[in-house]
Design an enzyme around this catalytic site. Sequence first.
Site, PDB file in Angstrom:
ATOM      1  CG  ASP A  51      -5.888   1.147  -1.153  1.00 19.56           C
ATOM      2  OD1 ASP A  51      -4.968   1.985  -0.995  1.00 19.56           O
ATOM      3  OD2 ASP A  51      -5.986   0.110  -0.463  1.00 19.56           O
ATOM      4  NE  ARG A  52      -3.862   3.559   2.763  1.00 18.54           N
ATOM      5  CZ  ARG A  52      -3.648   3.481   4.068  1.00 18.54           C
ATOM      6  NH1 ARG A  52      -3.490   4.582   4.782  1.00 18.54           N
ATOM      7  NH2 ARG A  52      -3.579   2.321   4.667  1.00 18.54           N
TER       8      ARG A  52
ATOM      9  CD  GLU B  82     -10.218   1.746   6.624  1.00 23.06           C
ATOM     10  OE1 GLU B  82     -10.535   0.670   7.137  1.00 23.06           O
ATOM     11  OE2 GLU B  82      -9.141   1.928   6.026  1.00 23.06           O
ATOM     12  CD  GLU B  83      -7.230   7.055  10.354  1.00 24.32           C
ATOM     13  OE1 GLU B  83      -6.468   8.016  10.129  1.00 24.32           O
ATOM     14  OE2 GLU B  83      -6.859   5.868  10.330  1.00 24.32           O
TER      15      GLU B  83
ATOM     16  CE  LYS C 104      -7.395   1.598   2.184  1.00 28.96           C
ATOM     17  NZ  LYS C 104      -7.623   0.354   2.907  1.00 28.96           N
TER      18      LYS C 104
ATOM     19  CB  SER D 125      -0.982  -0.021   1.166  1.00 28.64           C
ATOM     20  OG  SER D 125      -1.891   1.048   1.084  1.00 28.64           O
ATOM     21  CG  HIS D 126       0.330   3.644   3.429  1.00 24.02           C
ATOM     22  ND1 HIS D 126      -0.490   2.558   3.593  1.00 24.02           N
ATOM     23  CD2 HIS D 126       0.794   3.969   4.655  1.00 24.02           C
ATOM     24  CE1 HIS D 126      -0.524   2.232   4.880  1.00 24.02           C
ATOM     25  NE2 HIS D 126       0.245   3.071   5.540  1.00 24.02           N
TER      26      HIS D 126
ATOM     27  NE  ARG E  97      -1.942   3.669  11.685  1.00 28.90           N
ATOM     28  CZ  ARG E  97      -0.917   3.904  10.898  1.00 28.90           C
ATOM     29  NH1 ARG E  97      -0.236   5.035  11.019  1.00 28.90           N
ATOM     30  NH2 ARG E  97      -0.542   3.021   9.983  1.00 28.90           N
TER      31      ARG E  97
END
Length: 543
Positions: free
Chosen positions: A281-282, A363-364, A376, A113-114, A496
């Site tokens: 996806d973000r 989602e945040e 997403k 992902s990120h 987090r």
Amino acid sequence: MTLQTISKGPFEGQKPGTSGLRKKTRVFMQPGYLECFVQATFHAIGGAAGKSFVIGGDGRYFNREAIQTMLKMAAANGAAKAIVGQGGLLSTPAVSNLIRQRKTDGGFVLSASHNPGGIDADFGVKYNVSNGGPAPEHITQAMFEHTQNITEYTTLDAPDIDLSTCGTGQIGGMQVEIIDPVEDYQALMQTLFDFDKLRALFAGGFTMRFDAMHAVTGPYAKAILEGALGAPTGTVINAVPSEDFGGGHPDPNPVWAKTLMDEMMSDAAPDFGAASDGDGDRNMIVGRGTYVTPSDSLAVLAANAQLAPGYAGGLAGVARSMPTSGAADKVAEKLGLGSFETPTGWKFFGNLLDAGKVTLCGEESAGTGSDHVREKDGLWAVLLWLNILTERGQSVAEILTDHWATYGRNYYSRHDYEAVPTEAADALMQGVRDKLDSLPGQSVAGVEITAADEFSYQDPVDGSVSHNQGLRIWLAGGGRAVLRLSGTGTEGATLRVYLEQYADPEADQGVSPDVALKAVRDAVVEITQMQQHIGRTEPDVKT
């Protein structure tokens, strides 16, 4: 071609998190490591015989090699067909769409992902089931159990297949179809949004900058924004996917997308800015001089989605992850929509979407999506924003101001404390957990604590229960704090901390987020004894 059964495994630590298995790239490159995880996945789903799969990834280092390995294993395990993105590229929402459109049994997403990419960075594998969504907990648990006991995997001694050219090939008895990664996804977007009006928007002089962050969304954004919608060449920057994301961190937030943020906050800013992450996806949404938090973005999309053709009939409901601010709840309440709070992880939205209880989810962590896929979807969110901007004829800042005047403002920020020693992070969380019952009624940092708990979720569709999903603390005056240990890192633990403060429509909403959230942050530092446990109170990343 020779069928081979190779003795290997088990490997420790192959438990999938909220988004599959993520480790350092060199860990995945160990002989047999990827293979044992893939074989365990086949075992967990009842075998691969006769089944069809979608396979693709975000183009990070080791992506192509891993796909060749997985194709040979799928063929050796009796799979009937594999659909692969050209060059090994497929965004996560594109994989979800292909699973649904082609009615395959599932699919593999190769991405972290990120997270950064490269031989010394991160890699990941996620399995999605036949509805297009991430494997639910009972399957990921079965995968983990098989990884603990696996001693061999099955593969074919066969040549690599050419991933560079679209067409149909064969590995053993399995058909392999190499497809254009964008085509099916673009066709889906054209059913949801008014491309004619969006073309007219750009033709009329509307300006935009989309930062693909050297990641997989680049080809999609070029084809749709600059191709189908006619945005000027150069609207999409960093559009060519690279194995290490250009040496950057493909996380669409103000810290890592600094080049875009600097432009959007300058006097020469275009009308609209956006970015997407490693696997597409973000999203990050920015107006001229205006950053939109992911929580606010979900709320704005929920309040205005009916302006896009695909949602003209209205929404069934809205779902958000628990750490996400309550801004979407305010919209749902005012519009009479169903509203759901789930644990972090897109798989929890799948049942709600399949049951028709919700249409939008978010989602945040910069992820929003709808019932068009079961993931997403970064570019989808950007197109929905564009559709709303077109119909309302307002700027991003004006839309936000109107939204807060109608629903109130949920000031919000996430603080990430990265690479925290696991023992220290666990001790901090356990320290708060041990005093949850005694916190209500106490005054901390000048604010009264009104409630505290550890979030558990009972799925309203299948009745399953997920415990230990994060610590929640509510403060008098509309404040809330959430603490979680993230499952997406690959080194130590990521703590987090989510801070939220609600201001009703009549309140002064021009206060800076840092000022509005100061009391909540001070309370968290004191409650957690953060300095004593992890040796710092300032986060590595603040979004």
